[in-house]
Design an enzyme around this catalytic site. Structure first.
Site, mmCIF file in Angstrom:
data_model
loop_
_atom_site.group_PDB
_atom_site.id
_atom_site.type_symbol
_atom_site.label_atom_id
_atom_site.label_comp_id
_atom_site.label_asym_id
_atom_site.label_seq_id
_atom_site.Cartn_x
_atom_site.Cartn_y
_atom_site.Cartn_z
ATOM 1 N N ASP A 49 0.841 -1.209 0.000
ATOM 2 C CA ASP A 49 0.000 0.000 0.000
ATOM 3 C C ASP A 49 0.874 1.257 0.000
ATOM 4 O O ASP A 49 0.361 2.379 -0.106
ATOM 5 C CB ASP A 49 -1.008 -0.003 1.162
ATOM 6 C CG ASP A 49 -0.352 -0.010 2.525
ATOM 7 O OD1 ASP A 49 0.884 -0.169 2.603
ATOM 8 O OD2 ASP A 49 -1.081 0.134 3.531
ATOM 9 N N SER A 50 2.205 1.073 0.037
ATOM 10 C CA SER A 50 3.119 2.198 -0.207
ATOM 11 C C SER A 50 2.846 2.805 -1.578
ATOM 12 O O SER A 50 3.265 3.930 -1.855
ATOM 13 C CB SER A 50 4.573 1.731 -0.104
ATOM 14 O OG SER A 50 4.775 0.561 -0.859
ATOM 15 N N ASP A 88 -1.152 -6.142 -0.060
ATOM 16 C CA ASP A 88 -1.486 -5.482 1.207
ATOM 17 C C ASP A 88 -2.983 -5.258 1.330
ATOM 18 O O ASP A 88 -3.647 -4.838 0.374
ATOM 19 C CB ASP A 88 -0.815 -4.099 1.259
ATOM 20 C CG ASP A 88 0.451 -4.095 2.086
ATOM 21 O OD1 ASP A 88 0.660 -5.025 2.905
ATOM 22 O OD2 ASP A 88 1.252 -3.153 1.919
ATOM 23 N N LYS A 118 -1.230 -9.371 3.091
ATOM 24 C CA LYS A 118 -0.441 -8.884 4.232
ATOM 25 C C LYS A 118 -1.294 -7.893 5.003
ATOM 26 O O LYS A 118 -2.004 -7.075 4.398
ATOM 27 C CB LYS A 118 0.860 -8.222 3.768
ATOM 28 C CG LYS A 118 1.675 -7.657 4.953
ATOM 29 C CD LYS A 118 3.096 -7.290 4.561
ATOM 30 C CE LYS A 118 3.249 -5.977 3.866
ATOM 31 N NZ LYS A 118 2.774 -4.792 4.615
ATOM 32 N N GLU A 120 -1.292 -5.372 8.764
ATOM 33 C CA GLU A 120 -0.445 -4.790 9.809
ATOM 34 C C GLU A 120 -1.028 -5.067 11.190
ATOM 35 O O GLU A 120 -2.240 -4.965 11.385
ATOM 36 C CB GLU A 120 -0.314 -3.274 9.577
ATOM 37 C CG GLU A 120 0.390 -2.946 8.269
ATOM 38 C CD GLU A 120 0.614 -1.448 8.053
ATOM 39 O OE1 GLU A 120 0.328 -0.644 8.968
ATOM 40 O OE2 GLU A 120 1.083 -1.091 6.956
ATOM 41 N N GLU A 186 9.463 -4.157 10.550
ATOM 42 C CA GLU A 186 9.920 -2.882 9.997
ATOM 43 C C GLU A 186 10.474 -1.959 11.074
ATOM 44 O O GLU A 186 9.839 -1.740 12.116
ATOM 45 C CB GLU A 186 8.742 -2.190 9.254
ATOM 46 C CG GLU A 186 9.150 -0.848 8.652
ATOM 47 C CD GLU A 186 8.167 -0.299 7.621
ATOM 48 O OE1 GLU A 186 7.207 -0.997 7.245
ATOM 49 O OE2 GLU A 186 8.383 0.864 7.199
HETATM 50 O O1 KIV Z 1 3.492 -1.121 1.646
HETATM 51 C C1 KIV Z 1 4.671 -1.516 1.631
HETATM 52 O O2 KIV Z 1 5.430 -1.220 0.711
HETATM 53 C C2 KIV Z 1 5.135 -2.348 2.738
HETATM 54 C C3 KIV Z 1 6.596 -2.624 2.801
HETATM 55 C C4 KIV Z 1 7.284 -1.413 3.300
HETATM 56 C C5 KIV Z 1 6.907 -3.810 3.606
HETATM 57 O O3 KIV Z 1 4.376 -2.738 3.542
#
Ligand code: KIV
Length: 275
Positions: A49-50, A88, A118, A120, A186
């Site tokens: 989600d970056s 994510d 994924k 969090e 992280e």
């Molecule tokens: O969203 C993302 O890019 C991430 C990585 C930093 C692990 O969660």
């Protein structure tokens, strides 16, 4: 797009089994060309989600939506043949309760073909991780600095210093017991990341953690020097594509203004008259 598994891609269980053997290599990707570039070199590719910050100019990941993740997930899937794809779950799509998380995880996997999601959170997400994994959704956990909680964490600070080291170790154990097949750690002190890696049975994927983690992940635009708004200490730039790209655009603009581009080799001749 259907969630058809690619024959050569590893499964989440294969990634889990890599603990203690070969280091696990991962990068984020958001587009088909980037995914193609890394497919032969990564064990798994994360549609992070970056993407919200890196490609859409958002100031945090909290504005990322399911629709954005699905669009980018589908693009990445088209570029992958060998590497596994993890996607994510965006902020607000899994925290409320396990059933809500299940509906959104299934949608992400079904519409993109991702092999796993994924999410969090540590101990407080264990119930949801257990719910998802018991129902066929492989989950990668993400602990330490969890960017979706930047508002409550008070910024992008190193996590797990002092008393909170014990809490972070408990988070790692909780997500392992809940059935996560791997955990991203992280921005934590290296010694703590090493202790967690030795303590739990699933692979740790470090980002700003330790070379002793079972694998590493970086945001691809960071490591290629494409995202230059800021550079976290844990990022190593392997290329300067942002600078190189701007220099190329500047050269193009100058040549257009000087009428030296396009040159003869870029042009088409008039049709030669038939004799
Ligand atoms: O969203 C993302 O890019 C991430 C990585 C930093 C692990 O969660």
């Amino acid at each position: 797009m259907s969630a058809t598994a690619r024959k050569t891609a590893p499964l989440p269980s294969d990634i889990r089994a890599m603990k203690g053997s070969a280091p696990i290599v991962s990068l984020t990707a958001y587009t088909t060309p980037m995914a193609r570039m890394m497919d032969a070199h990564c064990d798994f590719v994360l549609v992070g989600d970056s993407v919200g910050m890196v490609l859409h100019g958002l100031t945090s990941t909290t504005g990322v939506t399911m629709e954005m993740m699905i669009l980018h997930g589908q693009a990445v899937a088209r570029g992958l043949d060998k590497a596994m794809m993890v996607i994510d779950m965006p902020f607000g799509t899994y925290e409320e309760d396990p059933a809500h998380a299940m509906r959104n995880a299934v949608r992400l996997m079904r519409e993109t073909g991702a092999a796993a999601v994924k999410l969090e959170g540590g101990a407080h997400m264990a119930e949801t991780i257990a719910f998802l994994t018991a129902r066929g959704v492989p989950v990668m956990a993400h602990i330490g600095l969890t960017p979706q909680s930047v508002g409550t964490l008070g910024g992008y600070k190193v996590q797990g210093r002092g008393h909170s080291a014990r809490l972070l170790s408990e988070d790692a154990r909780a997500v392992t017991e809940a059935g996560a097949f791997a955990v991203v750690i992280e921005k934590v002190p290296a010694g703590l990341a090493d202790r967690i890696t030795a303590d739990i049975a699933i692979p740790t994927i470090g980002i700003g953690a330790s070379a002793g983690c079972d694998g590493q992940v970086l945001v691809v635009d960071d490591m290629l020097g494409l995202f230059t708004a800021f550079k976290p200490k844990f990022v190593k730039r392997y290329a300067t594509l942002g600078e190189d790209g701007e220099a190329a655009i500047k050269a193009y603009a100058a040549e257009v203004r000087a009428r030296t581009f396009p040159a003869a080799e870029h042009l088409f001749a008039d049709e030669t008259p038939k004799a």
